[in-house]
Design an enzyme around this catalytic site. Structure first.
Site, short mmCIF file in Angstrom:
data_model
loop_
_atom_site.label_atom_id
_atom_site.label_comp_id
_atom_site.label_asym_id
_atom_site.label_seq_id
_atom_site.Cartn_x
_atom_site.Cartn_y
_atom_site.Cartn_z
CG ASN A 119 -11.06 116.81 52.95
OD1 ASN A 119 -10.48 117.23 53.24
ND2 ASN A 119 -12.37 117.40 52.69
CG HIS A 127 -9.11 122.37 41.26
ND1 HIS A 127 -8.15 123.00 40.66
CD2 HIS A 127 -8.56 122.38 42.54
CE1 HIS A 127 -7.19 123.11 41.65
NE2 HIS A 127 -7.68 122.76 42.59
CD GLU A 128 -10.91 121.14 45.16
OE1 GLU A 128 -10.58 120.44 45.90
OE2 GLU A 128 -10.85 122.01 44.95
CG HIS A 162 -6.62 118.06 44.21
ND1 HIS A 162 -5.25 118.24 43.91
CD2 HIS A 162 -6.99 119.32 44.18
CE1 HIS A 162 -5.08 119.44 44.09
NE2 HIS A 162 -5.93 120.32 44.20
CD GLU A 198 -4.28 122.96 45.45
OE1 GLU A 198 -4.83 122.96 44.37
OE2 GLU A 198 -4.24 122.38 46.37
#
Length: 844
Positions: free
Chosen positions: A257, A289-290, A293, A312
């Protein structure tokens, strides 16, 4: 219902005003959502799921509407097309499915508490507010939330809170973004904050059940990751803050998010003084990783879910790029090789596997796209290949251009290849599409034919597979200059082998570095040359030899019996990746032996031989001067010694347990699971079981809880197994998010397998009702397929799951897993006698 016409084609929102009034005590909320946008047709549809719609207005006038439950829709007839403002009032219920808006439960000093959080990916924002719940439908959002607020509570969201009026918390307007990235949470939270060099405020939030220092590691990694990405992407982080929130109940590992990343507690909070290095690495890569994003997925988002890999796969590669830069001593790419590469190669060899890019229309099937071994791991390997082809300079230049062209908008895979291709002056798309659009990968056979060194490619299968002539553009990465950079043909001759070998002075190798997504089958002459020089090779090369031989054996192209005598050559390596590959092969031999048989005794002796020198060198407790490799290798060899029923290892583990009986959580985290499991297996009792189960319920340390789970599920006591399975549906003991690990542990236990298998068949409906809306649900089937290996279990698996083949989201998994088990059953039947004879020969 198949969503052939996406709702965005009929109505295109530009801005949302969302007001939510949440009553935790009643588990209810009411909402009013105002959407400004453009109607392309008079008949429009807005997503909703589980909302009780009270009224719909268009430009201030009540309009008629119908609720289409099958399509998750409100269907509205407008008086005109063009610009319109909709206002929708509704009531809804908080869920307990870890989707939409839901409570997370925890305890502090025996007092039960909850915090409210959200999970909107893939299409669960529609459970919180009416919206066009599609990635392409980007808009700006104003969020206002009122809740039954108590003292000392915090509320956070994607953007900073700008004011609080009459108990309503108003948040700043978001940038243009997709609905699935909206998030908020509130409750009694503790936090630690810092600021990046560019002024981005970074925070880590968790419940007060945790010690304050458990937030420190994540805060450091998050701050440095954002600073790294701003430099690497040459694109500023576009929001004022980046919050990282640990939720006590969370179905996935983490969720990106925008500005409020949510995590399972195990992947954010950790004890800085007693967490194993591999777990620290896992937490660091999840955070990286997040945060990758935040640009790749959030700033630029896939146009539709068929390009999920675009989000991903890229984040999966970048987590390693980032952590390698932040913690170079960790050699984190070695972890990529032993985990991501291995998972991708295993899964992608089964006929019927999905390609990385998958067409999908039915919303119910979107969650089935999240095949981690393909969309995450294989996709990341593809991008590692692309990175190796274009180089970092072109990669960074291409990404900068990609972000500039598509920021706050959507893109497709073709857009990424175009940007990278322009930067590298190379047709990257032509090379990568052979990997993106078709499933599977090739085995490249290297052989000497009439004195000529020849290469050929053919699709590799584990189990039965239909050869339909698939071909790949294969980056060969050979150590011989005679080999082409990219193999585009079915076969090629490189020249006279004797001359090539003499000129090179080294064995012929392909896929040096193991960065390309294929395996190599060397003929016996070439393989012997490699094995005779194996000790001079680097760790990744040794891993690759073991990995390729294991896969070839799984695929029936070489015999496992021929691999057995080679394993001792690798047993004393000081490299973690070599030991990981070695014990993966050795572990696969367990399927060929019957429990408590003479063949199993031989295999245990073999494990003892493989591990003895390393156990003696490393011991049970860390030494002050030991390397990271030593820390990470110790678990492999101790596990092997305990499987071997080595009496010294069993006694040493028991002594450690006895010495730390009153404070088991403080046992060194790297060996704790072996001490606890050894105690249950060899010194178990009802009292010990009760002690461990109580410790599990009381602990907030996710790593310790996982160790206790592993220990408890290893019991051979039938009465205790029955009690354990009785806890599966007791959320006060085992949270639904953690149930799969417990189920897998019991199913993998020979003494408990029948009970676990009976439970899931008898209580499948309960499981579906509890976690069926979760993208992880199908992995319960994957877990079963990873363990079953007899004809009887295959027949039972088919009998139970084949009637469920029509269930959206489960079709591919069931079909795939029948093949997975069938191929294992066939392999055991073909190889069992030879493998057991080979093991007997090496232990004589």
């Amino acid at each position: 219902m198949t969503e052939l016409t996406r709702f965005y084609q009929t109505f295109q929102p530009t801005h949302y005003d969302i007001f939510l009034d949440i009553n935790r005590a009643a588990k209810q909320f009411s909402g009013k959502t105002t959407i400004t946008g453009t109607a392309k047709t008079q008949a429009i549809a807005i997503h909703q799921k589980g909302l009780v719609i009270e009224s719909v207005q268009a430009d201030g006038q009540n309009v008629s509407f119908t609720t289409d439950k099958a399509a998750d829709a409100i269907r509205i007839d407008l008086a005109k097309t063009g610009n319109v403002t909709l206002m929708i009032s509704y009531q809804a219920t908080l869920t307990d499915s870890m989707m939409g808006i839901y409570p997370s439960y925890y305890e502090v000093n025996g007092e039960k508490k909850q915090i409210i959080g959200t999970q909107f990916e893939t299409n669960f924002a529609r459970q919180a507010f009416p919206c066009i719940d599609e990635p392409e439908a980007k808009a700006t959002f104003d969020l206002a939330i009122k809740f039954d607020e108590h003292a000392d509570e915090t509320i956070i969201s994607n953007m900073p809170e700008i004011r609080n009026e009459n108990g309503i918390h108003y948040f700043d307007t978001t940038v243009r973004m997709s609905t699935y990235l909206i998030a908020f949470a509130f409750g009694e939270l503790q936090s630690k904050l810092t600021t990046t060099k560019s002024g981005v405020q970074v925070g880590v939030f968790g419940t007060k059940a945790h010690q304050a220092n458990e937030l420190d590691f994540a805060l450091d990694i998050a701050k440095r990751s954002i600073e790294f990405y701003e430099d690497f992407y040459q694109t500023p982080y576009p929001l004022p803050h980046s919050w990282q929130l640990a939720l006590p109940d969370f179905s996935a590992g983490a969720m990106e998010n925008w500005g409020l990343v949510t995590y399972r507690e195990a992947y954010l909070l950790l004890d800085p003084d007693n967490t194993a290095l591999d777990m620290k690495q896992r937490v660091a890569t999840v955070i990286a990783h997040e945060l990758a994003h935040q640009w790749f997925g959030d700033l630029v988002t896939m146009k539709w879910w068929d390009d999920l890999w675009l989000n991903e796969s890229f984040a999966n590669m970048m987590e390693y790029v980032a952590i390698d830069a932040l913690e170079p001593d960790w050699h984190i790419w070695e972890t990529f090789q032993k985990s991501e590469a291995a998972a991708a190669l295993q899964r992608d060899a089964t006929d019927g596997v999905q390609s990385v890019h998958v067409q999908v229309e039915n919303p119910a099937e979107i969650d089935a796209l999240f095949d981690s071994a393909i969309v995450y791991a294989k996709g990341a390997r593809m991008l590692v290949m692309a990175r190796a082809l274009v180089g970092d300079k072109a990669l960074r230049a291409g990404l900068k251009a990609y972000f500039a062209a598509h920021q706050f908008d959507n893109a497709t895979g073709a857009d990424l290849w175009a940007a990278l291709g322009d930067a590298a002056n190379m047709d990257v798309g032509a090379i990568m599409n052979s990997w993106l659009e078709q499933p599977g990968y090739p085995v490249v056979t290297a052989a000497i034919v009439d004195g000529q060194l020849t290469l050929s490619q053919l699709q590799f299968f584990i189990g039965k597979g239909q050869e339909i002539g698939r071909q790949w553009q294969v980056p060969l990465n050979s150590n011989y200059t005679a080999a082409p950079a990219i193999l585009t043909d079915k076969s090629v001759a490189l020249g006279e082998y004797a001359q090539l070998r003499k000129a090179s002075g080294q064995p012929f190798r392909l896929n040096v570095g193991n960065n390309s997504h294929f395996i190599v089958k060397y003929d016996q002459t070439l393989l012997n040359d490699i094995l005779n020089n194996v000790t001079a090779m680097d760790a990744i090369s040794q891993l690759q030899i073991l990995q390729d031989l294991r896969l070839l054996a799984e695929g029936g192209q070489v015999s496992y019996a021929a691999v057995v005598p080679l394993l001792s050559r690798f047993a004393n390596s000081r490299s973690t990746v070599v030991n990981a590959a070695l014990y993966q092969v050795a572990g696969n031999l367990k399927k060929f032996v019957t429990p408590d048989s003479f063949a199993e005794t031989n295999l245990q002796t073999f494990f003892d031989q493989l591990s003895a020198t390393q156990v003696a060198r490393l011991g049970w407790t860390a030494k002050t001067d030991e390397s990271n490799d030593d820390q990470l290798t110790r678990p492999y060899v101790l596990s092997a010694a305990l499987y071997a029923k080595n009496t010294d290892a069993i006694a040493a583990a028991h002594d450690l347990f006895t010495a730390n009986q009153t404070q088991l959580a403080t046992l060194p985290a790297g060996i704790r699971v072996f001490v606890l499991t050894n105690e249950v297996k060899n010194f178990g009792s009802t009292e010990l079981f009760d002690q461990f189960l109580l410790a599990y319920r009381r602990s907030t340390d996710a790593s310790y809880k996982a160790d206790l789970c592993a220990a408890l599920t290893s019991t051979a006591d039938v009465a205790l197994i029955t009690r354990l399975i009785g806890k599966f549906e007791d959320a006060e003991t085992i949270k639904p998010q953690d149930l799969r690990a417990w189920f897998r542990g019991v199913l993998a236990n020979d003494d408990a397998q029948q009970a676990a298998w009976d439970w899931i068949r008898n209580d499948w409906q309960w499981l579906e009702d509890t976690v069926g809306g979760d993208m992880e649900f199908s992995t319960y089937i994957t877990v079963i397929a990873g363990i079953f290996h007899t004809p009887e279990r295959l027949a039972e698996f088919k009998a139970f799951f084949e009637p469920k083949l029509a269930t959206p989201g489960l079709t591919r998994e069931i079909t795939m897993d029948i093949k997975v088990i069938a191929s294992r059953v066939d392999l055991i039947e073909a190889e069992k006698q030879a493998v057991n004879a080979a093991v007997a020969a090496v232990v004589e």
